[in-house]
Design a protein around this motif. Structure first.
Motif, PDB file in Angstrom:
ATOM      1  N   LEU A 113       0.856  -1.178   0.000  1.00  0.00           N
ATOM      2  CA  LEU A 113       0.000   0.000   0.000  1.00  0.00           C
ATOM      3  C   LEU A 113       0.895   1.231   0.000  1.00  0.00           C
ATOM      4  N   VAL A 114       0.743   2.080  -1.002  1.00  0.00           N
ATOM      5  CA  VAL A 114       1.570   3.275  -1.135  1.00  0.00           C
ATOM      6  C   VAL A 114       0.820   4.510  -0.653  1.00  0.00           C
ATOM      7  N   MET A 115      -0.453   4.610  -0.986  1.00  0.00           N
ATOM      8  CA  MET A 115      -1.228   5.803  -0.628  1.00  0.00           C
ATOM      9  C   MET A 115      -2.706   5.480  -0.739  1.00  0.00           C
ATOM     10  N   SER A 116      -3.516   6.232   0.003  1.00  0.00           N
ATOM     11  CA  SER A 116      -4.964   6.120  -0.108  1.00  0.00           C
ATOM     12  C   SER A 116      -5.581   7.495   0.114  1.00  0.00           C
ATOM     13  N   ASP A 117      -6.863   7.595  -0.172  1.00  0.00           N
ATOM     14  CA  ASP A 117      -7.547   8.875   0.066  1.00  0.00           C
ATOM     15  C   ASP A 117      -8.446   8.790   1.299  1.00  0.00           C
ATOM     16  N   THR A 118      -7.960   8.118   2.321  1.00  0.00           N
ATOM     17  CA  THR A 118      -8.689   8.018   3.588  1.00  0.00           C
ATOM     18  C   THR A 118      -8.571   9.337   4.356  1.00  0.00           C
ATOM     19  N   PRO A 119      -9.480   9.577   5.306  1.00  0.00           N
ATOM     20  CA  PRO A 119      -9.388  10.805   6.107  1.00  0.00           C
ATOM     21  C   PRO A 119      -8.044  10.964   6.818  1.00  0.00           C
ATOM     22  N   ALA A 120      -7.452   9.859   7.268  1.00  0.00           N
ATOM     23  CA  ALA A 120      -6.154   9.947   7.944  1.00  0.00           C
ATOM     24  C   ALA A 120      -5.097  10.505   6.997  1.00  0.00           C
ATOM     25  N   GLU A 121      -5.078  10.035   5.760  1.00  0.00           N
ATOM     26  CA  GLU A 121      -4.097  10.553   4.786  1.00  0.00           C
ATOM     27  C   GLU A 121      -4.408  12.002   4.433  1.00  0.00           C
ATOM     28  N   MET A 122      -5.675  12.339   4.323  1.00  0.00           N
ATOM     29  CA  MET A 122      -6.013  13.743   4.026  1.00  0.00           C
ATOM     30  C   MET A 122      -5.477  14.658   5.112  1.00  0.00           C
ATOM     31  N   ARG A 123      -5.634  14.260   6.360  1.00  0.00           N
ATOM     32  CA  ARG A 123      -5.111  15.078   7.462  1.00  0.00           C
ATOM     33  C   ARG A 123      -3.598  15.239   7.359  1.00  0.00           C
ATOM     34  N   ASP A 124      -2.916  14.184   6.945  1.00  0.00           N
ATOM     35  CA  ASP A 124      -1.457  14.230   6.826  1.00  0.00           C
ATOM     36  C   ASP A 124      -0.982  15.294   5.843  1.00  0.00           C
ATOM     37  N   HIS A 125      -1.803  15.630   4.871  1.00  0.00           N
ATOM     38  CA  HIS A 125      -1.395  16.521   3.786  1.00  0.00           C
ATOM     39  C   HIS A 125      -1.999  17.929   3.885  1.00  0.00           C
ATOM     40  N   ARG A 126      -2.765  18.193   4.917  1.00  0.00           N
ATOM     41  CA  ARG A 126      -3.443  19.499   5.025  1.00  0.00           C
ATOM     42  C   ARG A 126      -2.487  20.684   4.982  1.00  0.00           C
ATOM     43  N   MET A 127      -1.378  20.588   5.698  1.00  0.00           N
ATOM     44  CA  MET A 127      -0.460  21.727   5.765  1.00  0.00           C
ATOM     45  C   MET A 127       0.133  22.027   4.391  1.00  0.00           C
ATOM     46  N   ALA A 128       0.464  21.003   3.628  1.00  0.00           N
ATOM     47  CA  ALA A 128       1.010  21.226   2.287  1.00  0.00           C
ATOM     48  C   ALA A 128       0.010  21.985   1.426  1.00  0.00           C
ATOM     49  N   VAL A 129      -1.234  21.598   1.496  1.00  0.00           N
ATOM     50  CA  VAL A 129      -2.270  22.283   0.705  1.00  0.00           C
ATOM     51  C   VAL A 129      -2.451  23.710   1.208  1.00  0.00           C
ATOM     52  N   ARG A 130      -2.469  23.874   2.507  1.00  0.00           N
ATOM     53  CA  ARG A 130      -2.629  25.217   3.081  1.00  0.00           C
ATOM     54  C   ARG A 130      -1.491  26.145   2.638  1.00  0.00           C
ATOM     55  N   MET A 131      -0.270  25.626   2.565  1.00  0.00           N
ATOM     56  CA  MET A 131       0.893  26.452   2.245  1.00  0.00           C
ATOM     57  C   MET A 131       1.101  26.655   0.742  1.00  0.00           C
ATOM     58  N   ALA A 132       0.374  25.925  -0.086  1.00  0.00           N
ATOM     59  CA  ALA A 132       0.573  25.993  -1.536  1.00  0.00           C
ATOM     60  C   ALA A 132       0.173  27.355  -2.098  1.00  0.00           C
ATOM     61  N   ARG A 133       1.120  27.941  -2.828  1.00  0.00           N
ATOM     62  CA  ARG A 133       0.900  29.195  -3.562  1.00  0.00           C
ATOM     63  C   ARG A 133       2.074  29.345  -4.512  1.00  0.00           C
ATOM     64  N   GLY A 134       1.916  30.158  -5.516  1.00  0.00           N
ATOM     65  CA  GLY A 134       3.015  30.396  -6.448  1.00  0.00           C
ATOM     66  C   GLY A 134       3.493  29.122  -7.101  1.00  0.00           C
TER      67      GLY A 134
END
Length: 186
Positions: free
Chosen positions: A51-72
């Protein structure tokens, strides 16, 4: 902004994108006790039997900061199922995204579902990739590991040093959990 992906079930080489439902047996063996609601349908990326990745809520939480910081201009080391890519492309302040992925088969499988003129896919190892001279990123996200393990910390540190002067912000998937694991084992 993170949400489930809408990739079809498909396969190329060792890579498979498939739908699955979490049951009690999946919960402990595949998700290491992480918060994943039982009974719901998700999409996962498998490389062979891993298992490499999934779109479960746990994985979504893991990536929130990256999405929040994305710009430019953003750099994603690791494509996965494109969940982070999908989320950051929804942000009008994101002007370009370079996705570095070591597997051409995975790029061939997933990239066509994220067609956007702002995205450049590069088939290269994250440690070997050399951005264009003078290139600066506003956000860099490293997600090249299959599991959260303190053994990943050395690789994370190497990537953070590599982009330290090229990034306004950078992070690594699971870094806090890896640090916590190392503290517990000492």
């Amino acid at each position: 902004m993170l949400e489930k992906v809408s990739l079809p079930q498909m396969q190329k080489g060792l890579w498979r994108v498939e739908r699955f439902r979490v049951d009690d047996t999946d919960f402990s063996s595949l998700f290491q006790g992480r918060d994943v609601p039982v009974g719901e349908e998700y999409t996962r990326l498998m490389r062979g039997g891993t298992l490499v990745m999934s779109d479960t809520p746990a994985e979504m939480r893991d990536h929130r900061m990256a999405v929040r910081m994305a710009r430019g201009s953003c750099l994603l080391n690791g494509l996965g199922i494109g969940m982070v890519l999908k989320a950051i492309l929804k942000k009008p302040e994101v002007t370009e995204v370079t996705v570095v992925e070591v597997s051409q088969d995975l790029i061939d499988l997933v990239a066509p579902h994220y067609s956007d003129p702002r995205v450049i896919f590069v088939c290269c190892d994250a440690y070997a990739y050399q951005p264009p001279k003078g290139k600066r990123f506003q956000m860099v996200w490293h997600d090249i590991w299959d599991a959260m393990c303190s053994d990943n910390l050395e690789g994370m540190a190497k990537l953070h040093r590599k982009y330290g002067r090229r990034a306004d912000w950078q992070g690594s998937w699971g870094k806090e959990a890896c640090l916590e694991q190392r503290r517990r084992w000492r």
